[in-house]
Design a protein around this motif. Structure first.
Motif, short mmCIF file in Angstrom:
data_model
loop_
_atom_site.label_atom_id
_atom_site.label_comp_id
_atom_site.label_asym_id
_atom_site.label_seq_id
_atom_site.Cartn_x
_atom_site.Cartn_y
_atom_site.Cartn_z
N ALA A 254 0.80 -18.23 -14.73
CA ALA A 254 0.38 -19.56 -14.28
C ALA A 254 0.16 -19.58 -12.77
O ALA A 254 -0.79 -20.20 -12.28
CB ALA A 254 1.43 -20.60 -14.68
N LEU A 255 1.03 -18.90 -12.02
CA LEU A 255 0.85 -18.83 -10.56
C LEU A 255 -0.42 -18.05 -10.21
O LEU A 255 -1.14 -18.41 -9.27
CB LEU A 255 2.06 -18.17 -9.92
CG LEU A 255 3.39 -18.94 -10.02
CD1 LEU A 255 4.51 -18.16 -9.33
CD2 LEU A 255 3.27 -20.33 -9.41
N CYS A 256 -0.70 -17.00 -10.98
CA CYS A 256 -1.96 -16.25 -10.76
C CYS A 256 -3.16 -17.16 -11.00
O CYS A 256 -4.12 -17.14 -10.22
CB CYS A 256 -2.02 -15.04 -11.70
SG CYS A 256 -0.86 -13.72 -11.29
N ASP A 257 -3.10 -17.96 -12.07
CA ASP A 257 -4.21 -18.89 -12.38
C ASP A 257 -4.43 -19.84 -11.21
O ASP A 257 -5.58 -20.11 -10.83
CB ASP A 257 -3.88 -19.70 -13.64
CG ASP A 257 -3.90 -18.83 -14.90
OD1 ASP A 257 -4.54 -17.75 -14.86
OD2 ASP A 257 -3.30 -19.22 -15.90
N GLU A 258 -3.34 -20.35 -10.65
CA GLU A 258 -3.46 -21.32 -9.56
C GLU A 258 -4.08 -20.69 -8.31
O GLU A 258 -4.96 -21.28 -7.67
CB GLU A 258 -2.09 -21.91 -9.22
CG GLU A 258 -2.16 -23.03 -8.20
CD GLU A 258 -0.84 -23.76 -8.00
OE1 GLU A 258 -0.77 -24.60 -7.09
OE2 GLU A 258 0.12 -23.47 -8.75
N VAL A 259 -3.64 -19.48 -7.97
CA VAL A 259 -4.20 -18.82 -6.78
C VAL A 259 -5.66 -18.49 -7.00
O VAL A 259 -6.51 -18.67 -6.11
CB VAL A 259 -3.40 -17.54 -6.44
CG1 VAL A 259 -4.03 -16.82 -5.25
CG2 VAL A 259 -1.95 -17.88 -6.13
N GLU A 260 -6.01 -18.02 -8.20
CA GLU A 260 -7.41 -17.69 -8.50
C GLU A 260 -8.29 -18.94 -8.44
O GLU A 260 -9.44 -18.87 -7.99
CB GLU A 260 -7.48 -17.04 -9.88
CG GLU A 260 -6.91 -15.63 -9.89
CD GLU A 260 -6.67 -15.08 -11.29
OE1 GLU A 260 -6.37 -13.89 -11.42
OE2 GLU A 260 -6.78 -15.85 -12.26
N LYS A 261 -7.74 -20.08 -8.87
CA LYS A 261 -8.50 -21.33 -8.78
C LYS A 261 -8.71 -21.72 -7.32
O LYS A 261 -9.80 -22.20 -6.94
CB LYS A 261 -7.76 -22.45 -9.51
CG LYS A 261 -8.51 -23.77 -9.52
CD LYS A 261 -7.75 -24.83 -10.30
CE LYS A 261 -8.56 -26.13 -10.34
NZ LYS A 261 -8.86 -26.67 -9.00
N MET A 262 -7.67 -21.53 -6.49
CA MET A 262 -7.82 -21.83 -5.07
C MET A 262 -8.93 -20.98 -4.45
O MET A 262 -9.71 -21.47 -3.62
CB MET A 262 -6.49 -21.57 -4.36
CG MET A 262 -5.39 -22.58 -4.71
SD MET A 262 -3.75 -22.05 -4.15
CE MET A 262 -3.99 -21.97 -2.39
N ARG B 182 0.28 -24.20 0.44
CA ARG B 182 0.55 -24.11 -0.99
C ARG B 182 0.74 -22.65 -1.42
O ARG B 182 1.62 -22.34 -2.24
CB ARG B 182 -0.61 -24.75 -1.78
CG ARG B 182 -0.48 -24.64 -3.30
CD ARG B 182 0.83 -25.21 -3.79
NE ARG B 182 1.06 -24.93 -5.20
CZ ARG B 182 2.26 -24.83 -5.75
NH1 ARG B 182 3.36 -24.99 -5.01
NH2 ARG B 182 2.39 -24.57 -7.04
N ILE C 185 3.82 -20.86 -3.31
CA ILE C 185 3.64 -20.07 -4.54
C ILE C 185 4.29 -18.70 -4.39
O ILE C 185 4.97 -18.20 -5.29
CB ILE C 185 2.14 -19.94 -4.88
CG1 ILE C 185 1.57 -21.31 -5.33
CG2 ILE C 185 1.91 -18.88 -5.97
CD1 ILE C 185 0.07 -21.30 -5.54
N ASP D 232 -12.38 -22.32 -5.43
CA ASP D 232 -12.72 -23.68 -4.99
C ASP D 232 -13.65 -23.70 -3.77
O ASP D 232 -14.15 -24.76 -3.39
CB ASP D 232 -11.45 -24.47 -4.66
CG ASP D 232 -10.76 -24.96 -5.92
OD1 ASP D 232 -11.42 -24.95 -6.99
OD2 ASP D 232 -9.58 -25.34 -5.86
#
Length: 610
Positions: free
Chosen positions: A306-314, A331, A335, A317
């Motif tokens: 889930a943390l990987c998903d968030e960083v990849e989304k950042m 952020r 993380i 963006d």
């Protein structure tokens, strides 16, 4: 020689064999996917290790490297390795953060060599070399032990054909058993067949030599006592809180069980069932222990994913502003801190999810570096613009045309707000330079106008006195009015708050004077026109009629002019400065109507003569 009897492998030995193979498969499965289990001492050492700093970790590793490799040492060394690289990564991250804080986010960062890491690798390689040598030596010893036990089995076979006395043969038999027990471990893959063959020949020996019942019963009794003691030890292990430790001790009990000879038939099955029951409990707890570790590691994997998903989304963006980059960086730091609090993922996923996280973080910092590299060029251009604005402001600061200079300086301030950001190391200095120029101008302006307040007050008094004189005056010509206008214009500025009121009074006074002069002049002009009309009437020609037509055409011209001016007022109402323009047009309309009224009066005079 007695007849040989075919003996089956004892039931308890078959069950032990099956149980051992089951446990071996389980342990191999755990080794493939889980961390190596640790006993209480190793777990306590691991907890102590997490409290150490890098130098203390290196010191302890240096101490341990000198020891002989063992399972406990392996657990501790691996724990030291995990602790060291956790501290190493934290240290490298801190250096990197400090570098960017000191040099700016657009600087190029090159990590320095960590001497502690070099030393750790040297020590760890020494340990691995010793461990591999110990493993190779252990494997050779096991192979030698296997060959020794094969030789003992061959000796056991020869006892069946021995011509010696029973006592001598039996003494050799016990000597073989003693040497068998004294011989160490053999390769795990050969354990089952080796013990099956050994026990077969032991049973053959018992059958062949026909040991008397008393001696055999005595041996069985001794074996019964030994196996009963093992059962009691196994049952005690079911209450041991450290699951891994209990499991390892159980494996040793199984090895001892295999070494002990048979018992009386009536005790064989109950005794084995008792031992098996205790073994089942310990094995089940051991399996549940590693199942719980698997579940925890799976949960850790999901959290890390889930943390990987968030960083990849950042990263995806496409952040486009300094403010957004600061927010995203804060952020990411949170993380990364959360990541460090999460334990291991399953072994086959742990390195993959870490590589994924590290790759996502690297892409984030690459994108950030690219943004600030591009922003650096923009900030350099912005600095040129701001320096130009400073130069213009400094030039304006020396001027004395206060109104125009003020307007231009305010315009420069508006340009400054739109000129964009500059590098942090220049921002403060260039802003102070611009601010200093602005402050200098407004201070000079304030100082200047503070000296003219008294002069403005005197001018106000002079203009009020002149207004009073204008209101009381009786002028006879426009020249008299012009004299008043000259005297008014020679008086200087008045306080701004009285300017509009004073201007209205001045205009009213002028209107009164002009009205007085125009009235006298109109009467004089009309008398002249009357005499002219009388002259044209007495002449008896068409000059009087021509004069009337000319005057009538003038009236029509005034009507058109007045209509045009009145229409124009509608257009001026929405334009800048409309109030002043409307007032001027209305003044033209009033003057045109007065002139038209005079002409109409003259036309009426001509009509009355006819």
């Amino acid at each position: 020689m007695a007849t040989k009897t075919t003996i089956e492998v004892p039931v308890e030995e078959q069950v032990i064999k099956t149980e051992i193979e089951s446990q071996e498969c389980e342990v191999q499965s755990v080794d493939a996917t889980e961390p190596q289990p640790q006993d209480e001492g190793a777990e306590s050492a691991a907890n102590d290790i997490t409290q150490l700093d890098k130098e203390s970790v290196l010191a302890r590793l240096a101490e341990r490297v000198s020891e002989e490799p063992s399972a406990a040492l392996r657990s501790e060394v691996e724990a030291l390795k995990v602790a060291f690289y956790k501290l190493h990564r934290a240290d490298m991250e801190a250096r990197r953060k400090a570098f960017f804080e000191e040099n700016g986010a657009d600087a190029e960062y090159k990590p320095q060599t960590d001497e502690a890491e070099v030393r750790f690798k040297e020590l760890y390689n020494i340990y691995r070399t010793k461990r591999d040598e110990a493993t190779a030596l252990s494997d050779k010893e096991k192979e030698d032990n296997y060959n020794t036990k094969l030789a003992l089995i061959e000796e056991l076979k020869t006892l069946v054909d021995s011509e010696e006395t029973l006592n001598t043969t039996f003494a050799k038999f016990h000597d073989i058993q003693a040497r068998w027990r004294a011989t160490g471990q053999v390769p795990q893959a050969r354990v089952s067949d080796l013990y099956e063959t050994y026990n077969l020949h032991v049973e053959n020996f018992y059958d062949y030599v026909k040991i008397n019942k008393e001696l055999r019963d005595l041996d069985w009794k001794r074996n019964l006592e030994a196996k009963t003691a093992i059962c009691e030890q196994a049952e005690a292990l079911t209450d041991v809180s450290t699951v891994v430790e209990a499991f390892h001790k159980l494996q040793k009990l199984h090895e001892e069980w295999r070494e002990i000879g048979p018992v009386a038939l009536e005790h064989k099955e109950p005794l084995w069932e008792r031992f098996k029951a205790a073994s089942t409990i310990i094995n089940r707890r051991h399996q549940e222990h590693f199942e719980s570790i698997k579940a925890e590691q799976l949960q850790n994997f999901e959290r890390k994913s889930a943390l990987c998903d968030e960083v990849e989304k950042m990263v995806a963006d496409n952040i486009s502003s300094h403010k957004e980059w600061n927010k995203a960086s804060e952020r990411l730091q949170a993380i990364q801190a959360e990541w460090r609090t999460i334990g291991f993922a399953p072994k086959k996923e742990n390195n993959k999810v870490y590589d994924r996280f590290r790759t996502a973080c690297d892409k984030f910092f690459e994108a950030k570096h690219a943004f600030y590299a591009e922003a650096k060029d923009d900030m350099a251009k912005n600095l040129e613009v701001k320096n130009s604005l400073c130069e213009r402001a400094e030039a304006i600061a020396e001027r004395d045309d206060w109104a125009k200079a003020t307007e231009e300086l305010l315009s420069l301030q508006a340009e400054w707000k739109k000129s964009g950001t500059v590098a942090r190391k220049y921002a403060d200095a260039v802003w102070k330079r611009f601010r200093a120029a602005c402050d200098k101008f407004f201070e000079r302006k304030a100082q200047h106008f503070s000296t003219v307040d008294n002069e403005y007050a005197a001018n106000l008094a002079a203009k009020l006195a002149l207004l009073e004189e204008m209101m009381q005056a009786e002028v006879k010509s426009f020249d008299d009015i012009k004299e008043f206008q000259r005297r008014w214009s020679e008086i200087g500025f008045v306080p701004i708050r009285r300017k509009e009121e004073l201007q209205k009074q001045y205009k009213a006074a002028l209107d009164k004077l002009f009205a007085s002069v125009r009235g006298a002049d109109r009467e004089q002009q009309m008398n002249k026109f009357k005499n002219r009309v009388a002259s044209m009437r007495d002449a008896g020609d068409r000059r009087l009629q021509n004069e009337r037509e000319k005057l009538y055409n003038r009236v029509k011209q005034f009507e058109q002019e007045i209509q045009t001016l009145e229409n124009n007022i509608g257009f001026f109402a929405k334009s800048k400065g409309a109030e002043a323009m409307i007032a001027a047009v209305e003044e033209k309309i009033a003057r045109a109507k007065r002139d038209m009224a005079d002409i109409i009066e003259r036309i009426k005079l001509i009509d009355s003569q006819e």
